[in-house]
Design an enzyme around this catalytic site. Structure first.
Site, PDB file in Angstrom:
ATOM      1  N   LYS A  16       1.983  -3.366   7.289  1.00 54.14           N
ATOM      2  CA  LYS A  16       2.249  -3.586   5.858  1.00 54.14           C
ATOM      3  C   LYS A  16       3.715  -3.270   5.541  1.00 54.14           C
ATOM      4  O   LYS A  16       4.339  -3.928   4.704  1.00 54.14           O
ATOM      5  CB  LYS A  16       1.312  -2.724   4.998  1.00 54.14           C
ATOM      6  CG  LYS A  16      -0.167  -3.091   5.092  1.00 54.14           C
ATOM      7  CD  LYS A  16      -0.482  -4.482   4.552  1.00 54.14           C
ATOM      8  CE  LYS A  16      -0.379  -4.558   3.055  1.00 54.14           C
ATOM      9  NZ  LYS A  16      -0.850  -5.885   2.550  1.00 54.14           N
ATOM     10  N   TYR A  51      -1.949  -0.302  10.988  1.00 52.99           N
ATOM     11  CA  TYR A  51      -2.131  -0.982   9.698  1.00 52.99           C
ATOM     12  C   TYR A  51      -0.922  -0.736   8.794  1.00 52.99           C
ATOM     13  O   TYR A  51      -0.314  -1.677   8.266  1.00 52.99           O
ATOM     14  CB  TYR A  51      -3.417  -0.484   9.010  1.00 52.99           C
ATOM     15  CG  TYR A  51      -3.462  -0.812   7.525  1.00 52.99           C
ATOM     16  CD1 TYR A  51      -3.592  -2.133   7.084  1.00 52.99           C
ATOM     17  CD2 TYR A  51      -3.353   0.198   6.561  1.00 52.99           C
ATOM     18  CE1 TYR A  51      -3.613  -2.438   5.724  1.00 52.99           C
ATOM     19  CE2 TYR A  51      -3.372  -0.098   5.199  1.00 52.99           C
ATOM     20  CZ  TYR A  51      -3.502  -1.407   4.789  1.00 52.99           C
ATOM     21  OH  TYR A  51      -3.513  -1.706   3.446  1.00 52.99           O
ATOM     22  N   THR A 103       0.826  -1.203   0.000  1.00 54.57           N
ATOM     23  CA  THR A 103       0.000   0.000   0.000  1.00 54.57           C
ATOM     24  C   THR A 103       0.863   1.258   0.000  1.00 54.57           C
ATOM     25  O   THR A 103       1.993   1.239   0.526  1.00 54.57           O
ATOM     26  CB  THR A 103      -0.901   0.001   1.262  1.00 54.57           C
ATOM     27  OG1 THR A 103      -1.430   1.315   1.477  1.00 54.57           O
ATOM     28  CG2 THR A 103      -0.138  -0.388   2.515  1.00 54.57           C
ATOM     29  N   ASP A 104       0.309   2.344  -0.517  1.00 52.01           N
ATOM     30  CA  ASP A 104       1.032   3.628  -0.474  1.00 52.01           C
ATOM     31  C   ASP A 104       1.107   4.164   0.960  1.00 52.01           C
ATOM     32  O   ASP A 104       1.840   5.118   1.229  1.00 52.01           O
ATOM     33  CB  ASP A 104       0.382   4.660  -1.410  1.00 52.01           C
ATOM     34  CG  ASP A 104      -1.061   5.019  -1.051  1.00 52.01           C
ATOM     35  OD1 ASP A 104      -1.620   4.439  -0.095  1.00 52.01           O
ATOM     36  OD2 ASP A 104      -1.640   5.882  -1.742  1.00 52.01           O
ATOM     37  N   GLU A 105       0.354   3.544   1.887  1.00 44.88           N
ATOM     38  CA  GLU A 105       0.353   4.053   3.265  1.00 44.88           C
ATOM     39  C   GLU A 105       1.691   3.812   3.960  1.00 44.88           C
ATOM     40  O   GLU A 105       1.968   4.417   4.998  1.00 44.88           O
ATOM     41  CB  GLU A 105      -0.822   3.464   4.059  1.00 44.88           C
ATOM     42  CG  GLU A 105      -2.133   3.782   3.359  1.00 44.88           C
ATOM     43  CD  GLU A 105      -3.394   3.576   4.172  1.00 44.88           C
ATOM     44  OE1 GLU A 105      -3.330   3.582   5.404  1.00 44.88           O
ATOM     45  OE2 GLU A 105      -4.456   3.421   3.535  1.00 44.88           O
TER      46      GLU A 105
HETATM   47  P1  NAD Z   1     -10.258  -6.868   2.362  1.00 41.91           P
HETATM   48  O1  NAD Z   1     -10.225  -6.562   3.818  1.00 41.91           O
HETATM   49  O2  NAD Z   1     -11.458  -6.533   1.565  1.00 41.91           O
HETATM   50  O3  NAD Z   1      -9.988  -8.429   2.136  1.00 41.91           O
HETATM   51  C1  NAD Z   1      -8.988  -9.130   2.810  1.00 41.91           C
HETATM   52  C2  NAD Z   1      -9.176 -10.617   2.517  1.00 41.91           C
HETATM   53  O4  NAD Z   1      -8.133 -11.340   3.164  1.00 41.91           O
HETATM   54  C3  NAD Z   1     -10.507 -11.186   3.021  1.00 41.91           C
HETATM   55  O5  NAD Z   1     -11.059 -12.044   2.052  1.00 41.91           O
HETATM   56  C4  NAD Z   1     -10.093 -11.968   4.260  1.00 41.91           C
HETATM   57  O6  NAD Z   1     -10.961 -13.056   4.543  1.00 41.91           O
HETATM   58  C5  NAD Z   1      -8.705 -12.423   3.867  1.00 41.91           C
HETATM   59  N1  NAD Z   1      -7.852 -12.711   5.033  1.00 41.91           N
HETATM   60  C6  NAD Z   1      -7.664 -11.910   6.128  1.00 41.91           C
HETATM   61  N2  NAD Z   1      -6.821 -12.527   6.980  1.00 41.91           N
HETATM   62  C7  NAD Z   1      -6.464 -13.702   6.410  1.00 41.91           C
HETATM   63  C8  NAD Z   1      -5.596 -14.755   6.800  1.00 41.91           C
HETATM   64  N3  NAD Z   1      -4.940 -14.717   7.957  1.00 41.91           N
HETATM   65  N4  NAD Z   1      -5.443 -15.801   5.968  1.00 41.91           N
HETATM   66  C9  NAD Z   1      -6.111 -15.851   4.791  1.00 41.91           C
HETATM   67  N5  NAD Z   1      -6.952 -14.896   4.379  1.00 41.91           N
HETATM   68  C10 NAD Z   1      -7.115 -13.817   5.178  1.00 41.91           C
HETATM   69  O7  NAD Z   1      -8.948  -6.165   1.773  1.00 41.91           O
HETATM   70  P2  NAD Z   1      -8.733  -5.421   0.379  1.00 41.91           P
HETATM   71  O8  NAD Z   1      -9.192  -4.026   0.516  1.00 41.91           O
HETATM   72  O9  NAD Z   1      -9.233  -6.282  -0.709  1.00 41.91           O
HETATM   73  O10 NAD Z   1      -7.139  -5.384   0.352  1.00 41.91           O
HETATM   74  C11 NAD Z   1      -6.398  -6.449  -0.263  1.00 41.91           C
HETATM   75  C12 NAD Z   1      -4.926  -6.139  -0.167  1.00 41.91           C
HETATM   76  O11 NAD Z   1      -4.649  -4.901  -0.820  1.00 41.91           O
HETATM   77  C13 NAD Z   1      -4.420  -5.972   1.262  1.00 41.91           C
HETATM   78  O12 NAD Z   1      -3.140  -6.558   1.345  1.00 41.91           O
HETATM   79  C14 NAD Z   1      -4.326  -4.463   1.452  1.00 41.91           C
HETATM   80  O13 NAD Z   1      -3.330  -4.130   2.398  1.00 41.91           O
HETATM   81  C15 NAD Z   1      -3.963  -4.020   0.053  1.00 41.91           C
HETATM   82  N6  NAD Z   1      -4.404  -2.661  -0.330  1.00 41.91           N
HETATM   83  C16 NAD Z   1      -5.695  -2.271  -0.146  1.00 41.91           C
HETATM   84  C17 NAD Z   1      -6.083  -1.013  -0.582  1.00 41.91           C
HETATM   85  C18 NAD Z   1      -7.513  -0.528  -0.417  1.00 41.91           C
HETATM   86  O14 NAD Z   1      -7.798   0.657  -0.675  1.00 41.91           O
HETATM   87  N7  NAD Z   1      -8.457  -1.368  -0.030  1.00 41.91           N
HETATM   88  C19 NAD Z   1      -5.164  -0.150  -1.185  1.00 41.91           C
HETATM   89  C20 NAD Z   1      -3.844  -0.594  -1.361  1.00 41.91           C
HETATM   90  C21 NAD Z   1      -3.479  -1.866  -0.937  1.00 41.91           C
HETATM   91  P1  TYD Z   2     -10.408   4.863   4.373  1.00 47.05           P
HETATM   92  O1  TYD Z   2     -11.396   4.520   3.319  1.00 47.05           O
HETATM   93  O2  TYD Z   2     -10.571   4.306   5.740  1.00 47.05           O
HETATM   94  O3  TYD Z   2      -8.966   4.528   3.782  1.00 47.05           O
HETATM   95  P2  TYD Z   2      -7.499   4.886   4.389  1.00 47.05           P
HETATM   96  O4  TYD Z   2      -7.635   5.493   5.713  1.00 47.05           O
HETATM   97  O5  TYD Z   2      -6.851   3.546   4.449  1.00 47.05           O
HETATM   98  O6  TYD Z   2      -6.884   5.817   3.400  1.00 47.05           O
HETATM   99  O7  TYD Z   2     -10.377   6.449   4.512  1.00 47.05           O
HETATM  100  C1  TYD Z   2     -10.165   7.259   3.365  1.00 47.05           C
HETATM  101  C2  TYD Z   2     -10.278   8.712   3.779  1.00 47.05           C
HETATM  102  O8  TYD Z   2     -11.619   8.978   4.191  1.00 47.05           O
HETATM  103  C3  TYD Z   2      -9.403   9.086   4.962  1.00 47.05           C
HETATM  104  O9  TYD Z   2      -8.957  10.429   4.806  1.00 47.05           O
HETATM  105  C4  TYD Z   2     -10.356   9.009   6.155  1.00 47.05           C
HETATM  106  C5  TYD Z   2     -11.672   9.424   5.543  1.00 47.05           C
HETATM  107  N1  TYD Z   2     -12.878   8.804   6.177  1.00 47.05           N
HETATM  108  C6  TYD Z   2     -13.904   9.600   6.644  1.00 47.05           C
HETATM  109  O10 TYD Z   2     -13.854  10.848   6.547  1.00 47.05           O
HETATM  110  N2  TYD Z   2     -14.997   9.005   7.218  1.00 47.05           N
HETATM  111  C7  TYD Z   2     -15.088   7.659   7.346  1.00 47.05           C
HETATM  112  O11 TYD Z   2     -16.119   7.162   7.913  1.00 47.05           O
HETATM  113  C8  TYD Z   2     -14.025   6.835   6.844  1.00 47.05           C
HETATM  114  C9  TYD Z   2     -14.085   5.342   6.979  1.00 47.05           C
HETATM  115  C10 TYD Z   2     -12.930   7.470   6.260  1.00 47.05           C
END
Ligand code: NAD
Ligand code: TYD
Length: 342
Positions: A160, A156, A130-132
């Site tokens: 990562k 989080y 992630t970019d975080e």
């Molecule tokens: P999500 O929370 O929607 O899904 C996570 C999945 O992983 C679920 O299906 C869960 O059951 C499974 N899981 C959790 N713990 C597990 C374990 N111990 N063993 C096996 N499976 C397990 O997450 P997402 O938003 O789809 O993110 C997927 C990946 O992308 C993550 O690694 C996250 O850090 C990364 N990511 C997410 C975002 C975003 O905006 N959502 C952005 C950049 C990177």
């Molecule tokens: P989020 O979707 O939780 O992603 P991340 O924190 O991993 O970037 O949040 C995206 C942005 O939206 C972040 O600036 C926090 C804000 N946010 C709200 O303002 N209200 C909310 O209820 C949530 C979940 C996020």
């Protein structure tokens, strides 16, 4: 690696494939590589949902298991030639409430998977990061580069970042072929309604307030899940071993803009915007420079406006999906604990 060199795979393990981005990747990969054998290893935590894979379950092998459990990891990786590690605890607010599962899955789970990959002799390990990991860019107009130092600020992001260090270390110490993607905030179909976009869409559909943290000026670089999937797939095939690649949409959208766009698209009143207490340690700006992935040939198909419109339409068309998810105890309890006092 030469731009024209493309790795080939046949049996590919997708961990976390029942989650949001993982499921979008499985759908993408089955159409891009119809001959692939895909094994999904997923624990089915609160965020995992087999409905996300319903349309393709007959085309994949699904194993319910934990990446942090060596036996589960070994079983899934048997005969595999690539692993993509999407499995994670992914929500910042949950990591503020209790970070233990983040360390266990994101760090320990990645380590167990790396070890299993090494023993199974897989030809490539892709870590979805992630970019975080770069931390907060607010107060600057910079875009993070792959060479920037890590400054994670939430549990989080720290978990990562820890996972990435292990992945790179396995590349160096054990000669495992590893690549990393650092994606920006992602949205699209099948996203669990805790992240801002699906939470705000589903709240608006139920005429509930949209809780905007602080003054709503924090910006994110929102990228559609299928663009993210295409970027991951490109890095898997063309990325250079030991390298990380930023994936972002070159967008900068604030919390208030997200809320207003969703309310306008659904014809809901602006009075549903509700400014609430800020997230502790809130990162006010993320922005990546995705030039390195673009140089490999990555092309995005979605602007934020088109992607958001299609995503809103998906939630409008699939009320049973999100109503079932929102009715569950895990969701109700987050709403109560996290938003109840805000
Ligand atoms: P999500 O929370 O929607 O899904 C996570 C999945 O992983 C679920 O299906 C869960 O059951 C499974 N899981 C959790 N713990 C597990 C374990 N111990 N063993 C096996 N499976 C397990 O997450 P997402 O938003 O789809 O993110 C997927 C990946 O992308 C993550 O690694 C996250 O850090 C990364 N990511 C997410 C975002 C975003 O905006 N959502 C952005 C950049 C990177
Ligand atoms: P989020 O979707 O939780 O992603 P991340 O924190 O991993 O970037 O949040 C995206 C942005 O939206 C972040 O600036 C926090 C804000 N946010 C709200 O303002 N209200 C909310 O209820 C949530 C979940 C996020």
């Amino acid at each position: 690696m030469d731009k024209t060199v493309q790795k080939q795979f046949k049996r590919v393990v997708v961990t976390g494939g029942a989650g949001f981005i993982g499921a979008n990747y499985v759908h993408y990969a089955l159409s891009a590589h119809p001959d692939w054998q895909i094994v999904v290893l997923d624990k089915l935590t609160y965020a995992g949902n087999l409905e996300n894979l319903e349309a393709v379950l007959h085309r994949i092998e699904f194993i319910q298991g934990d990446i942090a459990n060596p036996a589960d990891a070994r079983k899934a990786l048997q005969g595999a030639d690539a692993v993509l590690n999407f499995a994670a605890e992914s929500h910042v607010d949950r990591s503020l409430l209790d970070a233990r599962a983040f360390v266990r899955t994101n760090i320990e789970g990645t380590l167990v998977l790396l070890e299993a990959a090494r023993q199974a002799g897989v030809r490539r390990f892709l870590q979805v990061s992630t970019d975080e990991v770069y931390g907060d860019l607010s107060g600057t107009d910079r875009h993070s580069l792959e060479t920037d130092p890590f400054r994670p600020r939430s549990p989080y992001a720290a978990s990562k970042a820890g996972a990435e260090h292990l992945v790179l270390a396995y590349g160096i110490s054990h000669g495992l072929d590893v690549v990393i993607t650092r994606g920006s905030n992602t949205y699209g179909p099948y996203q669990y309604p805790e992240k801002i976009i699906p939470l705000f869409i589903t709240n608006a559909l139920e005429d509930k307030p949209l809780p905007i943290y602080g003054d709503g000026s924090a910006v994110r670089d929102y990228m559609h899940a299928l663009d993210h999937a295409a970027g991951i797939d490109l890095v898997l095939h063309r990325g250079a071993a030991g390298e990380a690649y930023n994936l972002g949409a070159r967008e900068q959208v604030s919390g208030v803009q997200v809320a207003e766009a969703i309310l306008a698209a659904l014809g809901k009143p602006a009075t549903l915007k509700k400014f609430v207490a800020d997230r502790p340690g809130h990162d006010y700006r993320y922005s990546v420079d995705p030039s390195k992935a673009e140089a490999l040939g990555w092309v995005r198909r979605y602007s934020f406006s088109r992607g958001l419109a299609e995503t809103i339409e998906w939630y409008v068309q699939n009320p049973s999906w999100w109503q079932r998810v929102r009715a569950k105890k895990e969701h109700q309890s987050l709403m109560q604990t996290w938003y109840g006092q805000r």
